[in-house]
Write a protein that holds these residues in place. Structure first.
Motif, PDB file in Angstrom:
ATOM      1  N   HIS A  64      19.422  10.367   2.285  1.00 36.22           N
ATOM      2  CA  HIS A  64      19.142   9.297   1.324  1.00 36.22           C
ATOM      3  C   HIS A  64      18.089   8.317   1.822  1.00 36.22           C
ATOM      4  CE1 HIS A  64      22.223   7.398   3.866  1.00 36.22           C
ATOM      5  NE2 HIS A  64      21.738   6.252   3.460  1.00 36.22           N
ATOM      6  N   PHE A  91      19.905   6.037 -11.918  1.00 36.94           N
ATOM      7  CA  PHE A  91      20.667   6.138 -10.670  1.00 36.94           C
ATOM      8  C   PHE A  91      19.826   5.900  -9.410  1.00 36.94           C
ATOM      9  CE2 PHE A  91      22.681   8.492  -7.221  1.00 36.94           C
ATOM     10  CZ  PHE A  91      23.977   8.012  -7.265  1.00 36.94           C
ATOM     11  N   PRO A  92      18.718   6.634  -9.230  1.00 39.23           N
ATOM     12  CA  PRO A  92      17.940   6.397  -7.995  1.00 39.23           C
ATOM     13  C   PRO A  92      17.358   4.987  -7.937  1.00 39.23           C
ATOM     14  CG  PRO A  92      16.780   7.884  -9.470  1.00 39.23           C
ATOM     15  CD  PRO A  92      18.168   7.718 -10.022  1.00 39.23           C
ATOM     16  N   GLU A 115      18.837   2.235  -9.312  1.00 38.64           N
ATOM     17  CA  GLU A 115      19.948   1.311  -9.042  1.00 38.64           C
ATOM     18  C   GLU A 115      20.292   1.300  -7.564  1.00 38.64           C
ATOM     19  OE1 GLU A 115      23.400   2.015 -11.587  1.00 38.64           O
ATOM     20  OE2 GLU A 115      21.991   2.293 -13.243  1.00 38.64           O
ATOM     21  N   VAL A 116      20.364   2.492  -6.955  1.00 38.54           N
ATOM     22  CA  VAL A 116      20.735   2.502  -5.542  1.00 38.54           C
ATOM     23  C   VAL A 116      19.636   1.893  -4.670  1.00 38.54           C
ATOM     24  CG1 VAL A 116      22.255   4.496  -5.779  1.00 38.54           C
ATOM     25  CG2 VAL A 116      19.879   4.852  -5.135  1.00 38.54           C
ATOM     26  N   ARG A 117      18.465   1.713  -5.252  1.00 37.74           N
ATOM     27  CA  ARG A 117      17.406   1.009  -4.523  1.00 37.74           C
ATOM     28  C   ARG A 117      17.390  -0.475  -4.868  1.00 37.74           C
ATOM     29  NH1 ARG A 117      15.983   6.068  -4.624  1.00 37.74           N
ATOM     30  NH2 ARG A 117      14.695   6.909  -2.949  1.00 37.74           N
ATOM     31  N   ARG A 136      22.391  12.314  -3.062  1.00 30.61           N
ATOM     32  CA  ARG A 136      21.882  11.918  -1.745  1.00 30.61           C
ATOM     33  C   ARG A 136      20.359  11.911  -1.746  1.00 30.61           C
ATOM     34  NH1 ARG A 136      24.119   9.899   2.259  1.00 30.61           N
ATOM     35  NH2 ARG A 136      24.185  11.464   3.893  1.00 30.61           N
ATOM     36  N   LEU A 160      18.491  11.351  -4.135  1.00 31.28           N
ATOM     37  CA  LEU A 160      17.987  10.265  -4.962  1.00 31.28           C
ATOM     38  C   LEU A 160      18.156   8.913  -4.275  1.00 31.28           C
ATOM     39  CD1 LEU A 160      19.302  11.504  -8.392  1.00 31.28           C
ATOM     40  CD2 LEU A 160      16.933  11.411  -7.662  1.00 31.28           C
ATOM     41  N   GLY A 161      18.735   8.922  -3.063  1.00 27.24           N
ATOM     42  CA  GLY A 161      18.786   7.690  -2.290  1.00 27.24           C
ATOM     43  C   GLY A 161      20.157   7.064  -2.176  1.00 27.24           C
TER      44      GLY A 161
END
Lengths: 376, 414
Positions: A91, A116-117, A119-121, B317, B319-320
């Protein structure tokens, strides 16, 4: 920092210093007894579209998974942008990935999948929405944000998977047989679209497939894998027209194989005596010396049967037509040549093309450059 | 001029009819194959449950044996003071009861509504033969309790064969002197407390099963086949061992002088005189029921987890997402059908579980089913039926909630 690659001219001769992704003597074993990947050295330039092609079990997917961080290299080093990433968890690598079955989260809508990607950033909502809209437009799926993946067709899911892998602007995108589940027509269309996205976004793509047609259409360079090693790494035209060994020749495209021994060799010319006694001219590729055994490889579409189409002085072989298969754009003719009865010649279906009949006796020949003497 | 509303076959029959005929034969065959099962379910399940529900609202112990008083109650509205006619009817009924030896039966019915009334009936019935008018005075002479309005309220509510009295009792209510509902004194409130305790304990057991079962199911779903099979055998072991063997081994492990206490004393966690009580109480019920119900949680979870491709977690994973975010936002939501199915299954089984609390529950580890068993032992069929019916309704409500929240079609049991 590596310098920006300036288009295709620099790609073939990428120097070590400007490689973006680098495998350095990488080996991988799952069971501690056998190596799945044997001594892999590969450097990929920024902005390059590199395809890993090979039969299943050849180690290509393992290489991709090591790059993505889902498998660890047993030895050797993998570098991304000059930085070793062996110890970096997946990740934190910032690599986009498109999976074979798309892996769209079934409990989220399309927009939530793309969000999703971001938000997790920790990206703020307005910025997220702008990026999602842009990514969806990019794959022509603008109106589909509120759908669930299960409500989309295979091709649409593929586009969303692509948009999701690109939405957080990764420099490197990995694709693991992304078109494997689509039908032929859609697959060809998506090949074009992926290639187009690659060119317009300037991203680096590492693409894994076992479909040689796909590899030839899309790639800047192709790495042909077999038995845990790269057999040949070359641009598509080189790979097809100048295969470096008999595995590559056999794996890519259709291929006639004529076994024999090297009778004479001088410079870029070789004289091969076939098992049945005939002599043919060939270009030496992976043979060493006079007297060694060889397999001469000739592409079916480079076989000629009209004397006027052959170069002057070309040697010909006697052939007998076994059958002619009508395939629309071509006529696939199976011949009995030099002891083999599966020698194939492809004839374009042009107006006034000669129609051969089974049992007919003809003579076939080719340009010596197209007959490549390879390792047996 | 094709008839667009009614399609016909080539030979002119309506299409729907032709289809029904074509499929009818196969359907009839299939139906005959399931007839034995249908009959079995009907005889062994639906009829008994219907009978149980009927018993929970029907008891003619008083109305059949005291027809005269029942008639008086029917003729006079509730709240009417019992007059001489009422006492005369009562004396007549008591004489009949003495003759037929049914005073106990009638008294039992009234006893449900007003405890300690049974003896009133049996005692008075013995002397009823010699009573002469005025009957009120005669009955009060036999027992002054006959003047108690609560006794008359209890008899009135017992005078009809169909009654909700058993549900009233099962909810810890009783009839006041004026026939109204009131709560029983606190020291006699038992049913509601046991219901609440049963549901709370079942919830707790379900939660423990989920917490223990989730990682095990995940392991089962991800391990290589050979090792997963071995683990599966361990999971299913409780099913294959006899109940008594299991209970005995739990006793050996958990009792005051048992293996676990000995171990804890030996390593010095607890003192020799501070041994933990882990069996023959509530703790014992929780531990042993968790053990036996665990497979019912693990199997549905496993069946759901097995078909979640690992590529979802990998995608998250890549995707971060950290592994925790991946679990929380991608893996866990996809296991919800399994969590729902497992929890529903374990909870429903736990709510109705009888044998384990009876064996290892001691005094405070008893659940509502043990009380139902108690009343069945005492032939209090109607009360046992009312308690069972309430349990059934509780479970059905849960089932309905599950259907609303998760959807029954997403239930996966393996």
């Amino acid at each position: 920092m590596p310098a920006d690659a300036d288009g295709e001219s620099s790609l073939a001769v990428t120097a070590r210093a400007e490689s973006f992704v680098e495998f350095d003597r990488v080996q991988k074993s799952y069971d501690g007894a056998t190596l799945v990947v044997k001594d892999l050295n590969l450097s990929i330039a920024k902005g390059e579209f590199l395809t890993m092609l090979g039969p299943s079990g050849s180690g290509k997917t393992t290489c991709l998974m090591m790059l993505a961080g889902f498998e660890t290299a047993t030895s050797g080093e993998i570098r991304l942008d000059g930085r070793p990433i062996n110890q970096v968890p997946p990740h934190k690598r910032g690599i986009g990935m498109v999976f074979q079955n798309y892996a769209l989260f079934p409990h989220m809508t399309v927009a939530e999948n793309l969000s999703f990607p971001l938000e997790v950033r920790g990206m703020a909502r307005p910025e997220r929405e702008a990026k999602i809209a842009r990514a969806l437009d990019m794959v022509q799926m603008g109106g589909f944000g509120s759908r669930r993946p299960a409500q989309l067709s295979g091709g649409q899911q593929q586009r969303i998977a692509l948009a999701r892998a690109l939405v957080f602007d990764p420099g490197l995108v990995l694709m693991d047989e992304p078109l494997g589940a689509l039908d032929k027509q859609l697959r060809e269309h998506m090949q074009f679209e992926i290639k187009h996205l690659h060119e317009s976004l300037g991203i680096t793509v590492v693409y894994v497939t076992h479909d040689q047609g796909e590899a030839l259409t899309m790639s800047d360079r192709i790495a042909v894998f077999n038995d845990g090693r790269i057999q040949q790494l070359a641009p598509p035209a080189d790979l097809y027209e100048r295969p470096g060994n008999s595995f590559v020749a056999g794996f890519i495209g259709e291929n006639n194989r004529l076994p024999g021994t090297v009778e004479d060799r001088s410079g870029d010319k070789a004289l091969v005596r076939l098992a049945t006694g005939e002599l043919i001219d060939a270009t030496p590729v992976s043979i060493t010396e006079k007297g060694s055994r060889t397999v001469v490889s000739i592409r079916p579409e480079r076989v000629e049967f009209k004397p006027e189409m052959m170069p002057p002085g070309a040697r010909t072989l006697d052939a007998e037509v076994v059958e002619v298969i009508y395939m629309g754009d071509i006529l696939r003719t199976v011949l009995k040549v030099a002891g083999t009865d599966d020698f194939v010649m492809k004839m374009r279906n042009t107006l006034g093309q000669t129609r051969l009949a089974p049992g007919q006796k003809i003579k076939v020949g080719w340009h010596p450059q197209d007959a490549r003497a390879l390792d047996p | 001029m094709a008839d667009s509303a009614l399609l016909t076959t080539a030979d002119g029959r309506p299409l729907a009819q032709a289809l029904a005929e074509a499929q009818g034969r196969a359907r009839r065959r299939a139906f005959w194959l399931v007839v034995p099962l249908l009959l079995f379910v009907l005889v062994s399940f639906i009829l008994p449950i219907g009978q149980m529900l009927h018993r929970s609202v029907h008891h003619d112990g008083f109305s059949a044996n005291a027809p005269a008083v029942s008639a008086w109650f029917a003729a006079n509205p509730p709240g009417t003071q019992p007059d001489e006619a009422a006492f005369a009817a009562l004396a007549q009924d008591l004489r009949a009861m003495q003759a037929n030896r049914t005073a106990g039966e009638a008294g039992t019915r009234v006893n449900y509504v007003l405890p300690e009334s049974r003896s009133l009936f049996t005692k008075t019935a013995r002397s009823a033969k010699d009573m002469t008018p005025p009957f009120k005075a005669a009955l009060l002479a036999a027992d002054p309790k006959w003047d108690d309005p609560r006794v008359w309220a209890a008899m009135r509510s017992s005078s009809s064969a169909y009654t909700a009295d058993f549900y009233m009792v099962a909810l810890d209510f009783e009839r006041g002197p004026d026939g109204s509902l009131e709560r029983v004194p606190e020291n006699r409130q038992i049913y509601v407390y046991l219901f609440v305790k049963t549901f709370v304990l079942s919830g707790l057991i379900t939660l423990i099963c989920l917490l223990i079962g989730f990682p095990v199911a995940h392991l089962l779903a991800t391990l290589p086949m050979a090792r997963a099979n071995l683990l599966m055998i361990l999971v299913l072991l409780p099913f294959w061992t006899s109940l008594l063997v299991r209970t005995t081994s739990w006793m050996a492990l958990l009792q005051g002088e048992g293996v676990i206490n000995d171990l804890l004393v030996w390593i010095g966690v607890i003192a020799g005189d501070g041994r933990l009580r882990m069996i023959n109480n509530q703790t014992g019920t929780i531990i042993v029921m968790t053990h036996i119900l665990l497979p019912f949680m693990i199997l549905p979870l496993y069946s759901v987890m097995r078909v979640i491709p690992p590529s979802y977690a990998r995608a998250a994973r890549s995707l971060g997402a950290t592994s925790w975010t991946t679990f929380r936002r991608v893996y866990l939501p996809q296991t919800l059908p399994g969590i729902g199915a497992g929890s529903l299954l374990v909870f429903i089984l736990a709510v109705g579980y009888y044998i384990t609390p009876a064996l290892v529950g001691g005094a405070d580890g008893q659940l509502i089913s043990n009380l139902i068993d108690f009343h069945m032992d005492k032939s209090n069929w109607s009360l046992a039926a009312a308690l069972s019916a309430m349990l059934l309704v509780g479970v059905l409500i849960l089932y309905w909630l599950y259907e609303r929240l998760v959807g029954i079609d997403r239930l996966k049991l393996g």
